[in-house]
Design an enzyme around this catalytic site. Structure first.
Site, PDB file in Angstrom:
ATOM      1  N   SER A   1       0.851  -1.299  -0.102  1.00 59.99           N
ATOM      2  CA  SER A   1      -0.097   0.025   0.103  1.00 59.99           C
ATOM      3  C   SER A   1       1.021   1.212   0.087  1.00 59.99           C
ATOM      4  O   SER A   1       0.311   2.313   0.129  1.00 59.99           O
ATOM      5  CB  SER A   1      -0.948  -0.096   1.304  1.00 59.99           C
ATOM      6  OG  SER A   1      -0.040  -0.254   2.290  1.00 59.99           O
TER       7      SER A   1
ATOM      8  N   THR B   1      -1.382   3.750   4.764  1.00 59.23           N
ATOM      9  CA  THR B   1      -0.623   4.773   4.423  1.00 59.23           C
ATOM     10  C   THR B   1       0.552   4.740   5.413  1.00 59.23           C
ATOM     11  O   THR B   1       0.158   4.291   6.775  1.00 59.23           O
ATOM     12  CB  THR B   1      -1.122   6.143   4.364  1.00 59.23           C
ATOM     13  OG1 THR B   1      -1.995   6.213   3.419  1.00 59.23           O
ATOM     14  CG2 THR B   1      -0.149   7.356   4.454  1.00 59.23           C
TER      15      THR B   1
ATOM     16  N   THR C   1       2.110   7.179   0.348  1.00 57.20           N
ATOM     17  CA  THR C   1       0.926   5.902   0.183  1.00 57.20           C
ATOM     18  C   THR C   1       0.975   5.676  -1.429  1.00 57.20           C
ATOM     19  O   THR C   1       1.308   6.570  -2.131  1.00 57.20           O
ATOM     20  CB  THR C   1      -0.418   6.188   0.664  1.00 57.20           C
ATOM     21  OG1 THR C   1      -1.322   5.180   0.683  1.00 57.20           O
ATOM     22  CG2 THR C   1      -1.038   7.377  -0.003  1.00 57.20           C
TER      23      THR C   1
ATOM     24  N   ARG D   1      -7.387   9.806  -9.085  1.00 57.32           N
ATOM     25  CA  ARG D   1      -8.056  10.054  -7.838  1.00 57.32           C
ATOM     26  C   ARG D   1      -6.610  10.597  -6.782  1.00 57.32           C
ATOM     27  O   ARG D   1      -5.495   9.953  -6.770  1.00 57.32           O
ATOM     28  CB  ARG D   1      -8.412   9.001  -7.151  1.00 57.32           C
ATOM     29  CG  ARG D   1      -9.005   8.872  -5.686  1.00 57.32           C
ATOM     30  CD  ARG D   1      -8.267   8.034  -4.756  1.00 57.32           C
ATOM     31  NE  ARG D   1      -8.849   8.274  -3.474  1.00 57.32           N
ATOM     32  CZ  ARG D   1      -8.132   8.028  -2.380  1.00 57.32           C
ATOM     33  NH1 ARG D   1      -6.723   7.732  -2.393  1.00 57.32           N
ATOM     34  NH2 ARG D   1      -8.619   8.132  -1.273  1.00 57.32           N
TER      35      ARG D   1
ATOM     36  N   ASP E   1      -5.970  11.644   0.816  1.00 51.96           N
ATOM     37  CA  ASP E   1      -5.560  12.745   2.066  1.00 51.96           C
ATOM     38  C   ASP E   1      -4.148  13.021   1.994  1.00 51.96           C
ATOM     39  O   ASP E   1      -3.420  14.054   2.571  1.00 51.96           O
ATOM     40  CB  ASP E   1      -5.921  12.544   3.296  1.00 51.96           C
ATOM     41  CG  ASP E   1      -5.640  11.069   3.777  1.00 51.96           C
ATOM     42  OD1 ASP E   1      -5.664  10.191   2.867  1.00 51.96           O
ATOM     43  OD2 ASP E   1      -5.288  10.924   4.993  1.00 51.96           O
TER      44      ASP E   1
ATOM     45  N   THR F   1      -4.587   7.988   8.627  1.00 51.87           N
ATOM     46  CA  THR F   1      -4.736   6.955   7.346  1.00 51.87           C
ATOM     47  C   THR F   1      -6.196   6.510   7.343  1.00 51.87           C
ATOM     48  O   THR F   1      -6.829   6.951   8.164  1.00 51.87           O
ATOM     49  CB  THR F   1      -3.626   5.833   8.041  1.00 51.87           C
ATOM     50  OG1 THR F   1      -3.709   4.607   6.976  1.00 51.87           O
ATOM     51  CG2 THR F   1      -4.088   5.194   9.335  1.00 51.87           C
ATOM     52  N   GLY F   2      -6.380   5.706   6.295  1.00 45.85           N
ATOM     53  CA  GLY F   2      -7.544   5.402   5.916  1.00 45.85           C
ATOM     54  C   GLY F   2      -8.248   6.072   5.018  1.00 45.85           C
ATOM     55  O   GLY F   2      -7.648   6.641   4.112  1.00 45.85           O
TER      56      GLY F   2
HETATM   57  N1  ASP Z   1      -5.527   7.471   3.426  1.00 41.15           N
HETATM   58  C1  ASP Z   1      -4.971   6.781   2.038  1.00 41.15           C
HETATM   59  C2  ASP Z   1      -5.512   7.185   0.775  1.00 41.15           C
HETATM   60  O1  ASP Z   1      -6.715   7.788   0.948  1.00 41.15           O
HETATM   61  C3  ASP Z   1      -5.070   5.229   2.231  1.00 41.15           C
HETATM   62  C4  ASP Z   1      -4.990   4.690   3.586  1.00 41.15           C
HETATM   63  O2  ASP Z   1      -4.374   5.312   4.207  1.00 41.15           O
HETATM   64  O3  ASP Z   1      -5.571   3.613   4.009  1.00 41.15           O
HETATM   65  O4  ASP Z   1      -5.358   7.264  -0.122  1.00 41.15           O
END
Ligand code: ASP
Length: 329
Positions: free
Chosen positions: A82, A184, A202, A212, A215, A235-236
């Protein structure tokens, strides 16, 4: 007492104090004890990345160097699917990387949608240090990276390609909470000089639309540092973090007097409120925040359980389970 005499007396006392009181007892005479150096990073891969960052911090290096070198380790590891090399591609099979970096002087640099360069964090740092801008995207970011001597290479590993081809059979875009089709590395550190820096990198959501941006490369969303207050990273689901300018929100909450832990909790609650107000379900939304203040205190909070982070300070390197708003079912 005239001021010259007062000055001499003060010097005298200062000399005695330094001579007989060991450094770490300053707390006892009223100087706040700061937990530094310290480095924190998101998820399990943070443990290895922290080792790298710690080498720099322990040798008296800067938090900026520490966070850059720390996350480079994760970027170069093809088994981390990732981040960086080996990251999962977008729905067109193209690996595009997002990263940003911020130092204690509010210097910032960022790249988004960068292809074929293994270390977007170092390109982000070059944007910060060598251009009049703060963010470069896509083709322009690649052109700049090549001009700076970063080698172009294929980032799509056979394992990621195979999975993507499998995904194409259904081609459903369904990021699953805590399942490694996203993640991330966000890293924040406080060095021996009392300075904070952060880095965030990330490959974004697996099978995202081409173009796309999440964040992670957005200063204020995926990362924020204010050297007077603290630092935060996220993250997320990037869309939700951008909606709340999450990392900036966490730092501002710390400015209002909240501990890092409480600030992360309040920011997660803001995301939950926005989600509910928009009539959406929390089922498939995961966001985790990680924060550090100037005293070296830290905290983290997420929506669903399962988010963890790594902390390396004078007591060693450890993986810590982040507390969550929703408890494990
Ligand atoms: N925040 C990251 C994104 O939206 C992905 C992640 O951290 O899971 O690209």
């Amino acid at each position: 007492m005239n001021s010259r005499r007062k000055f001499l007396v003060n010097i005298g006392l200062g000399t005695i104090a330094t001579a007989i009181i060991p450094q770490n007892s300053f707390a006892a005479i009223g100087k706040p004890k700061i937990n530094k150096p310290i480095v924190l990073s998101t998820w399990d891969f943070g443990l290895k990345a922290n080792e790298e960052a710690w080498k720099i911090l322990a040798a008296g290096g800067t938090s900026l160097d520490a966070v850059e070198q720390g996350v480079r380790l994760t970027e170069a590891d093809p088994s981390e699917r990732s981040v960086g090399y080996g990251g999962r591609p977008d729905r067109d099979g193209i690996v595009t990387l997002d990263a940003c970096i911020m130092d204690h002087n509010a210097n910032i640099g960022s790249v988004a949608g960068l292809q074929n360069i293994k270390h977007p964090i170092s390109v982000a740092r070059a944007v910060m240090e060598k251009t009049p801008h703060v963010m470069l995207v896509g083709e322009g970011a690649l052109q700049f990276a090549k001009e700076q001597g970063f080698p172009e290479e294929n980032l799509l590993t056979p394992a990621s390609e195979k999975e993507w081809k499998e995904w194409l059979k259904t081609a459903k875009y369904e990021p699953v909470v805590n399942i490694e089709n996203h993640d991330t590395i966000g890293m924040i550190a406080l060095d021996d000089y009392g300075n904070l820096s952060g880095a965030c990198t990330t490959s974004g959501m697996a099978y995202k639309m081409h173009g796309r941006v999440g964040d992670s490369p957005i200063i204020g969303a995926g990362l924020y540092v204010d050297n007077e207050i603290g630092a935060a990273t996220a993250t997320g689901h990037g869309e939700e973090v951008i909606r709340t300018v999450g990392s900036h929100l966490v730092v501002e909450l710390m400015r209002q007097g909240h501990s890092p832990q409480k600030a992360c909790e309040e920011a997660v609650k803001r995301i939950i409120k926005f989600t509910e107000n928009r009539g959406k379900s929390l089922d498939n939304i995961q966001v985790g925040f990680l924060a550090l203040n100037k005293k070296g205190e830290y905290g983290a909070y997420c929506i669903h359980s399962g988010f963890n982070y790594a902390k390396y300070d004078g007591r060693g390197n450890e993986l810590i389970k982040g507390q969550s708003y929703l408890k494990a079912k």
